[in-house]
Motif scaffolding. Structure first.
Motif, PDB file in Angstrom:
ATOM      1  N   UNK A  67       0.833  -1.206   0.000  1.00 30.79           N
ATOM      2  CA  UNK A  67       0.000   0.000   0.000  1.00 30.79           C
ATOM      3  C   UNK A  67       0.870   1.260   0.000  1.00 30.79           C
ATOM      4  N   UNK A  68       1.934   1.243   0.788  1.00 23.16           N
ATOM      5  CA  UNK A  68       2.778   2.429   0.917  1.00 23.16           C
ATOM      6  C   UNK A  68       3.559   2.742  -0.346  1.00 23.16           C
ATOM      7  N   UNK A  69       3.989   1.709  -1.070  1.00 26.00           N
ATOM      8  CA  UNK A  69       4.809   1.948  -2.280  1.00 26.00           C
ATOM      9  C   UNK A  69       3.964   2.031  -3.540  1.00 26.00           C
ATOM     10  N   UNK A  70       2.682   1.685  -3.450  1.00 21.93           N
ATOM     11  CA  UNK A  70       1.851   1.642  -4.659  1.00 21.93           C
ATOM     12  C   UNK A  70       1.764   2.972  -5.409  1.00 21.93           C
ATOM     13  N   UNK A  71       1.770   4.149  -4.731  1.00 21.14           N
ATOM     14  CA  UNK A  71       1.710   5.400  -5.501  1.00 21.14           C
ATOM     15  C   UNK A  71       2.945   5.662  -6.355  1.00 21.14           C
ATOM     16  N   UNK A  77       0.073  -4.918 -10.078  1.00 18.76           N
ATOM     17  CA  UNK A  77      -0.136  -5.111  -8.646  1.00 18.76           C
ATOM     18  C   UNK A  77      -0.243  -3.766  -7.930  1.00 18.76           C
ATOM     19  N   UNK A  78       0.603  -2.824  -8.300  1.00 17.14           N
ATOM     20  CA  UNK A  78       0.556  -1.496  -7.685  1.00 17.14           C
ATOM     21  C   UNK A  78      -0.770  -0.805  -7.978  1.00 17.14           C
ATOM     22  N   UNK A  79      -1.318  -1.011  -9.175  1.00 18.42           N
ATOM     23  CA  UNK A  79      -2.602  -0.405  -9.522  1.00 18.42           C
ATOM     24  C   UNK A  79      -3.701  -0.923  -8.600  1.00 18.42           C
ATOM     25  N   UNK A  80      -3.691  -2.235  -8.325  1.00 19.41           N
ATOM     26  CA  UNK A  80      -4.693  -2.820  -7.438  1.00 19.41           C
ATOM     27  C   UNK A  80      -4.559  -2.281  -6.016  1.00 19.41           C
TER      28      UNK A  80
END
Length: 263
Positions: A67-71, A77-80
């Motif tokens: 969650x923290x690195x997704x932006x 996976x980051x989009x989800x």
């Protein structure tokens, strides 16, 4: 507050925070029967909740890290996880509005054993209905804005002692057709901003802690953390086996007993 009281309450908080039986209700009942128990505001209770939320951070460290690195990533996976992060943010809004608006009123209910007992009966009914009418199916990538807002509102109302935060939020998602394990994970993650927000608000009471009491508070928090790790694992197993009805019976029994004692 004695060290023994702090350790007992920490253990109680850790075991009941994630099991759907209302940790706040159990803390309120235990403190009601403890001779000479005092705390500034609800600072100690909030510290115990922080201990169990640190357990969430450790247990779900992979999800929290994603969650923290997704932006900052652009893979699928980051989009989800960005979508999940947005839903958690949306769900936190009604929780914050309800908590900030009614904070003082709800804190006053912690000393009302009758209210706590009645709310345990409500929690038991919610668990029974969710188990009876649950419609498993939707996974994490199928959660909607409606899911987040409903659960955020339910979480805000769960500040009432005796209403289980985990039980009511998981029940709401089960009734909306969300898979059990997905419901539990979303419930745990949604609690993080709410608890840490409450911790920041309670820092104003820190100056009122008597000399020598801070180590006692920290000892209780540590026990809550360790017990919380065990109860997370236990609840996920209960969810998979669809045995929430057992906790409904417990809440009905405890609520009825303490309601009679409060009269």
């Amino acid at each position: 507050m004695t060290l023994l009281q702090a350790l007992f309450l920490g253990l109680l908080q850790g075991l009941t925070e994630f099991l759907p039986v209302s940790s706040s209700g159990h803390l309120a009942i235990a403190q009601h029967f403890m001779p000479g128990f005092e705390q500034p505001g609800v600072l100690f209770d909030v510290m115990l909740h922080v201990g169990t939320m640190v357990a969430v951070l450790l247990y779900f460290r992979r999800e929290v890290g994603n969650l923290l690195v997704s932006p900052f990533r652009r893979d699928e996976q980051a989009r989800l996880y960005r979508r999940l992060l947005a839903l958690l943010a949306a769900g936190s809004v009604p929780t914050a509005v309800i908590g900030l608006t009614f904070k003082d009123f709800f804190e006053g209910l912690f000393h009302n054993l009758t209210v706590v007992s009645l709310m345990l009966l409500v929690t038991g009914t919610l668990l029974f209905l969710s188990e009876r009418f649950r419609r498993d199916g939707r996974k994490q990538d199928q959660l909607t804005l409606s899911d987040a807002l409903v659960v955020g509102t339910v979480q805000g109302m769960a500040i009432v002692p005796g209403i289980s935060r985990s039980g009511s939020t998981i029940a709401a998602l089960l009734l909306k057709g969300v898979d059990g394990e997905t419901a539990a994970r979303f419930s745990f993650l949604l609690a993080l901003p709410a608890v840490f927000g409450a911790a920041l608000l309670s820092l104003r009471d820190l100056h009122a802690v008597a000399d020598g009491q801070l180590p006692v508070y920290l000892a209780g928090t540590g026990i809550a953390f360790l017990a919380g790790l065990a109860s997370i694992h236990l609840l996920l197993g209960v969810i998979r086996k669809k045995r929430l009805f057992t906790f409904a019976l417990y809440c009905w029994a405890a609520g009825s007993l303490f309601f009679c004692l409060s009269m």
